[in-house]
Design a protein around this motif. Sequence first.
Motif, PDB file in Angstrom:
ATOM      1  N   ILE A  67      20.174  -7.858 -11.129  1.00  0.00           N
ATOM      2  CA  ILE A  67      21.131  -6.849 -10.681  1.00  0.00           C
ATOM      3  C   ILE A  67      20.572  -5.467 -11.024  1.00  0.00           C
ATOM      4  N   TYR A  68      20.502  -4.610 -10.026  1.00  0.00           N
ATOM      5  CA  TYR A  68      20.128  -3.214 -10.239  1.00  0.00           C
ATOM      6  C   TYR A  68      21.396  -2.387 -10.105  1.00  0.00           C
ATOM      7  N   SER A  69      21.622  -1.492 -11.036  1.00  0.00           N
ATOM      8  CA  SER A  69      22.777  -0.610 -10.997  1.00  0.00           C
ATOM      9  C   SER A  69      22.267   0.827 -10.971  1.00  0.00           C
ATOM     10  N   ILE A  70      22.564   1.532  -9.893  1.00  0.00           N
ATOM     11  CA  ILE A  70      22.088   2.910  -9.724  1.00  0.00           C
ATOM     12  C   ILE A  70      23.302   3.837  -9.765  1.00  0.00           C
ATOM     13  N   PRO A  71      23.573   4.455 -10.925  1.00  0.00           N
ATOM     14  CA  PRO A  71      24.708   5.378 -11.007  1.00  0.00           C
ATOM     15  C   PRO A  71      24.462   6.598 -10.119  1.00  0.00           C
ATOM     16  N   TYR A  72      25.492   7.038  -9.416  1.00  0.00           N
ATOM     17  CA  TYR A  72      25.346   8.208  -8.558  1.00  0.00           C
ATOM     18  C   TYR A  72      24.936   9.446  -9.345  1.00  0.00           C
ATOM     19  N   LYS A  73      25.324   9.511 -10.627  1.00  0.00           N
ATOM     20  CA  LYS A  73      25.037  10.705 -11.425  1.00  0.00           C
ATOM     21  C   LYS A  73      23.548  10.929 -11.675  1.00  0.00           C
ATOM     22  N   ILE A  74      22.697   9.914 -11.454  1.00  0.00           N
ATOM     23  CA  ILE A  74      21.259  10.123 -11.659  1.00  0.00           C
ATOM     24  C   ILE A  74      20.534  10.548 -10.378  1.00  0.00           C
ATOM     25  N   ILE A  75      21.255  10.585  -9.251  1.00  0.00           N
ATOM     26  CA  ILE A  75      20.629  10.964  -7.982  1.00  0.00           C
ATOM     27  C   ILE A  75      20.482  12.481  -7.936  1.00  0.00           C
ATOM     28  N   ILE A 115      27.286   5.883   5.372  1.00  0.00           N
ATOM     29  CA  ILE A 115      26.653   5.699   4.059  1.00  0.00           C
ATOM     30  C   ILE A 115      26.230   7.048   3.482  1.00  0.00           C
ATOM     31  N   ASP A 116      25.724   7.919   4.330  1.00  0.00           N
ATOM     32  CA  ASP A 116      25.359   9.279   3.893  1.00  0.00           C
ATOM     33  C   ASP A 116      26.573   9.996   3.302  1.00  0.00           C
ATOM     34  N   MET A 117      27.732   9.879   3.963  1.00  0.00           N
ATOM     35  CA  MET A 117      28.952  10.519   3.459  1.00  0.00           C
ATOM     36  C   MET A 117      29.461   9.847   2.177  1.00  0.00           C
ATOM     37  N   LEU A 118      29.301   8.552   2.091  1.00  0.00           N
ATOM     38  CA  LEU A 118      29.703   7.831   0.882  1.00  0.00           C
ATOM     39  C   LEU A 118      28.913   8.360  -0.315  1.00  0.00           C
ATOM     40  N   ILE A 119      27.599   8.515  -0.144  1.00  0.00           N
ATOM     41  CA  ILE A 119      26.748   9.054  -1.214  1.00  0.00           C
ATOM     42  C   ILE A 119      27.120  10.504  -1.508  1.00  0.00           C
ATOM     43  N   ALA A 120      27.301  11.297  -0.468  1.00  0.00           N
ATOM     44  CA  ALA A 120      27.667  12.712  -0.649  1.00  0.00           C
ATOM     45  C   ALA A 120      28.958  12.862  -1.426  1.00  0.00           C
ATOM     46  N   ASN A 121      29.967  12.092  -1.074  1.00  0.00           N
ATOM     47  CA  ASN A 121      31.248  12.172  -1.781  1.00  0.00           C
ATOM     48  C   ASN A 121      31.129  11.761  -3.236  1.00  0.00           C
ATOM     49  N   ALA A 122      30.231  10.854  -3.541  1.00  0.00           N
ATOM     50  CA  ALA A 122      30.067  10.391  -4.919  1.00  0.00           C
ATOM     51  C   ALA A 122      29.200  11.346  -5.743  1.00  0.00           C
ATOM     52  N   VAL A 123      28.179  11.947  -5.132  1.00  0.00           N
ATOM     53  CA  VAL A 123      27.227  12.777  -5.864  1.00  0.00           C
ATOM     54  C   VAL A 123      27.721  14.222  -6.016  1.00  0.00           C
ATOM     55  N   LEU A 124      28.314  14.746  -4.955  1.00  0.00           N
ATOM     56  CA  LEU A 124      28.677  16.186  -4.974  1.00  0.00           C
ATOM     57  C   LEU A 124      30.026  16.451  -5.613  1.00  0.00           C
TER      58      LEU A 124
END
Length: 124
Positions: A67-75, A115-124
């Motif tokens: 299992i790989y877990s990539i927290p949005y906060k490290i992007i 998916i781009d918006m999902l990442i944007a909402n989580a990172v920004l």
Amino acid sequence: MKFMEVENILEVTLFAEIPVPEDIKEMLVNGEEAVESYKTFRDSVTFTTKRIIVRDSQGMTGKKVEIYSIPYKIIDIWSSENAKGMFDFNSEIELWTRTGNFKIKLDKKIDIRAIDMLIANAVL
């Protein structure tokens, strides 16, 4: 614009949206919700409200699971490349982090903007 080349830590291809796997639901922390899950070649990738979880079955039987877990906060940076041409069969999203970069390829049936918006909402 040229970015420094960083070795890929992980590269996966998403083929189709699937229900969230039960063992992934068991991994979620308090306040975390699974948003979308996608089938990969042998397993799945799940986008949650806090991270991206990559489930990777290994070996002949697939009983060993990594299992790989990539927290949005490290992007730090991400890019999306849209397949528009006649010979482009997939799109891709690339994530740059302090530990390396991750490449997520998408079958043309998958909406890259969602998916781009999902990442944007989580990172920004």
